[in-house]
Design a protein around this motif. Structure first.
Motif, mmCIF file in Angstrom:
data_model
loop_
_atom_site.group_PDB
_atom_site.id
_atom_site.type_symbol
_atom_site.label_atom_id
_atom_site.label_comp_id
_atom_site.label_asym_id
_atom_site.label_seq_id
_atom_site.Cartn_x
_atom_site.Cartn_y
_atom_site.Cartn_z
ATOM 1 N N ASP A 118 0.805 -1.226 0.000
ATOM 2 C CA ASP A 118 0.000 0.000 0.000
ATOM 3 C C ASP A 118 0.837 1.276 0.000
ATOM 4 O O ASP A 118 0.307 2.375 -0.125
ATOM 5 C CB ASP A 118 -0.914 0.024 1.238
ATOM 6 C CG ASP A 118 -1.972 -1.061 1.203
ATOM 7 O OD1 ASP A 118 -2.368 -1.460 0.090
ATOM 8 O OD2 ASP A 118 -2.404 -1.496 2.293
ATOM 9 N N ASP A 121 0.625 3.704 -3.091
ATOM 10 C CA ASP A 121 -0.628 4.461 -3.126
ATOM 11 C C ASP A 121 -0.641 5.541 -2.057
ATOM 12 O O ASP A 121 -1.122 6.664 -2.297
ATOM 13 C CB ASP A 121 -1.819 3.525 -2.929
ATOM 14 C CG ASP A 121 -2.076 2.638 -4.138
ATOM 15 O OD1 ASP A 121 -1.646 3.018 -5.253
ATOM 16 O OD2 ASP A 121 -2.690 1.569 -3.970
ATOM 17 N N ASP A 125 -1.099 9.692 -2.446
ATOM 18 C CA ASP A 125 -2.344 10.245 -1.915
ATOM 19 C C ASP A 125 -2.184 11.756 -1.712
ATOM 20 O O ASP A 125 -1.224 12.212 -1.079
ATOM 21 C CB ASP A 125 -2.677 9.573 -0.565
ATOM 22 C CG ASP A 125 -4.103 9.832 -0.150
ATOM 23 O OD1 ASP A 125 -4.461 11.018 0.063
ATOM 24 O OD2 ASP A 125 -4.860 8.851 -0.013
ATOM 25 N N ARG A 127 -3.549 13.728 0.189
ATOM 26 C CA ARG A 127 -3.630 14.163 1.588
ATOM 27 C C ARG A 127 -2.266 14.135 2.275
ATOM 28 O O ARG A 127 -2.107 14.729 3.347
ATOM 29 C CB ARG A 127 -4.617 13.284 2.355
ATOM 30 C CG ARG A 127 -6.069 13.445 1.903
ATOM 31 C CD ARG A 127 -6.969 12.397 2.544
ATOM 32 N NE ARG A 127 -6.662 11.046 2.066
ATOM 33 C CZ ARG A 127 -7.349 9.950 2.402
ATOM 34 N NH1 ARG A 127 -8.373 10.064 3.242
ATOM 35 N NH2 ARG A 127 -7.013 8.771 1.916
ATOM 36 N N ASP A 154 -7.428 15.429 8.182
ATOM 37 C CA ASP A 154 -7.381 14.259 7.301
ATOM 38 C C ASP A 154 -6.744 13.031 7.931
ATOM 39 O O ASP A 154 -6.837 11.940 7.373
ATOM 40 C CB ASP A 154 -6.594 14.597 6.023
ATOM 41 C CG ASP A 154 -7.272 15.638 5.161
ATOM 42 O OD1 ASP A 154 -8.523 15.678 5.172
ATOM 43 O OD2 ASP A 154 -6.562 16.399 4.478
ATOM 44 N N ALA A 157 -8.868 9.735 8.690
ATOM 45 C CA ALA A 157 -9.316 9.051 7.477
ATOM 46 C C ALA A 157 -8.147 8.379 6.770
ATOM 47 O O ALA A 157 -8.280 7.256 6.250
ATOM 48 C CB ALA A 157 -10.008 10.038 6.543
ATOM 49 N N LEU A 158 -6.996 9.033 6.745
ATOM 50 C CA LEU A 158 -5.830 8.452 6.086
ATOM 51 C C LEU A 158 -5.392 7.180 6.809
ATOM 52 O O LEU A 158 -5.099 6.160 6.173
ATOM 53 C CB LEU A 158 -4.693 9.470 6.058
ATOM 54 C CG LEU A 158 -3.526 9.160 5.126
ATOM 55 C CD1 LEU A 158 -3.940 9.359 3.672
ATOM 56 C CD2 LEU A 158 -2.315 10.032 5.445
ATOM 57 N N ARG A 160 -7.241 5.256 8.616
ATOM 58 C CA ARG A 160 -8.273 4.233 8.400
ATOM 59 C C ARG A 160 -8.193 3.656 6.990
ATOM 60 O O ARG A 160 -8.269 2.434 6.793
ATOM 61 C CB ARG A 160 -9.643 4.841 8.654
ATOM 62 C CG ARG A 160 -10.803 3.850 8.501
ATOM 63 C CD ARG A 160 -12.122 4.484 8.892
ATOM 64 N NE ARG A 160 -12.450 5.628 8.036
ATOM 65 C CZ ARG A 160 -12.425 6.904 8.440
ATOM 66 N NH1 ARG A 160 -12.072 7.206 9.679
ATOM 67 N NH2 ARG A 160 -12.750 7.873 7.615
ATOM 68 N N ASP A 161 -8.026 4.518 5.981
ATOM 69 C CA ASP A 161 -8.034 4.063 4.591
ATOM 70 C C ASP A 161 -6.882 3.117 4.277
ATOM 71 O O ASP A 161 -7.020 2.222 3.434
ATOM 72 C CB ASP A 161 -7.980 5.258 3.645
ATOM 73 C CG ASP A 161 -9.260 6.088 3.664
ATOM 74 O OD1 ASP A 161 -10.261 5.615 4.241
ATOM 75 O OD2 ASP A 161 -9.245 7.204 3.107
ATOM 76 N N TYR A 162 -5.744 3.308 4.933
ATOM 77 C CA TYR A 162 -4.572 2.477 4.649
ATOM 78 C C TYR A 162 -4.279 1.471 5.771
ATOM 79 O O TYR A 162 -3.211 0.848 5.771
ATOM 80 C CB TYR A 162 -3.350 3.365 4.388
ATOM 81 C CG TYR A 162 -3.478 4.121 3.090
ATOM 82 C CD1 TYR A 162 -3.120 3.542 1.869
ATOM 83 C CD2 TYR A 162 -4.010 5.406 3.063
ATOM 84 C CE1 TYR A 162 -3.267 4.230 0.679
ATOM 85 C CE2 TYR A 162 -4.158 6.107 1.874
ATOM 86 C CZ TYR A 162 -3.790 5.510 0.685
ATOM 87 O OH TYR A 162 -3.943 6.200 -0.510
#
Length: 217
Positions: A118, A121, A125, A127, A154, A157-158, A160-162
């Motif tokens: 990951d 990506d 990102d 962010r 941010d 969320a960052l 959590r997303d990764y």
């Protein structure tokens, strides 16, 4: 020659817990001698606290101004102190240790672990503003890691997303702060220097010193 972890912590001006985190991360070349961890003295080239840190807001202002980024300045007393520190940096009266002492509280620094698949990506990102080891200007080939600044708005969320998790062997470092861009829409170079100082390894310190000298004029 080596230091105990307690001596290493004292030299860096950090707690024993923070020193152990560095030791176990592998970034300072520490090793076990019997049942004890020891740290090679070469690692003590890392800067240690020599003065009180600036407030996060003023540390951001100092690093921004050092980088040639115009930023709103505070009341006259704080403005004068920032100007004095900026003058010391530009005249080379301030070394890496003093700089790190001033700006070490500029932003919370999260040490996290991500799935290696990951990382590419994450680095793309929008962010995440690349800095430190992940900034090309650092000149350090640091594959398999990600470092940069993320806005407090941010960061959750960052993470959590990764699927980022706290780790004693991090491959992701997030500096949580809103900072300005420079004229090239990059993280101002002063922040890159400060981030390299946080790592404290010989190659990071060497590049921090080179960048400070290069941009101090």
């Amino acid at each position: 020659m080596v230091w105990s972890v307690s001596e290493y912590a004292e030299r860096l001006g950090v707690s024993r817990a923070a020193a152990y985190k560095r030791v176990r991360s592998g970034q300072v070349g520490a090793y076990r001698a019997g049942s004890q961890w020891v740290v090679p003295k070469v690692a003590i080239a890392a800067p240690r606290a020599s003065s009180r840190p600036m407030s996060p807001e003023n540390a951001v202002r100092l690093l921004s101004r050092f980088s040639g980024v115009e930023i709103e300045m505070p009341e006259p007393v704080a403005r004068r102190r920032i100007a004095e520190k900026l003058g010391a940096l530009r005249s080379e009266d301030a070394d890496l240790q003093r700089l790190w002492s001033w700006v070490r509280s500029r932003a919370p620094r999260l040490e996290l672990s991500a799935n290696a698949a990951d990382l590419a990506d994450l680095l793309r990102d929008p962010r995440l503003a690349r800095s430190g080891l992940s900034d090309a200007r650092a000149g350090i080939a640091a594959s398999g890691v990600a470092e940069g600044y993320v806005s407090p708005a941010d960061v959750d969320a960052l993470v959590r997303d990764y699927l980022l998790v706290e780790s004693e062997r991090p491959n992701v470092w997030l500096h949580v702060a809103d900072i300005p861009d420079d004229a090239s829409a990059e993280v101002p170079i002063g922040f890159v220097i400060a981030d390299l100082l946080d790592h404290g390894g010989p190659r990071e310190l060497g590049r921090a010193a080179e960048l400070l000298a290069e941009h101090a004029g």
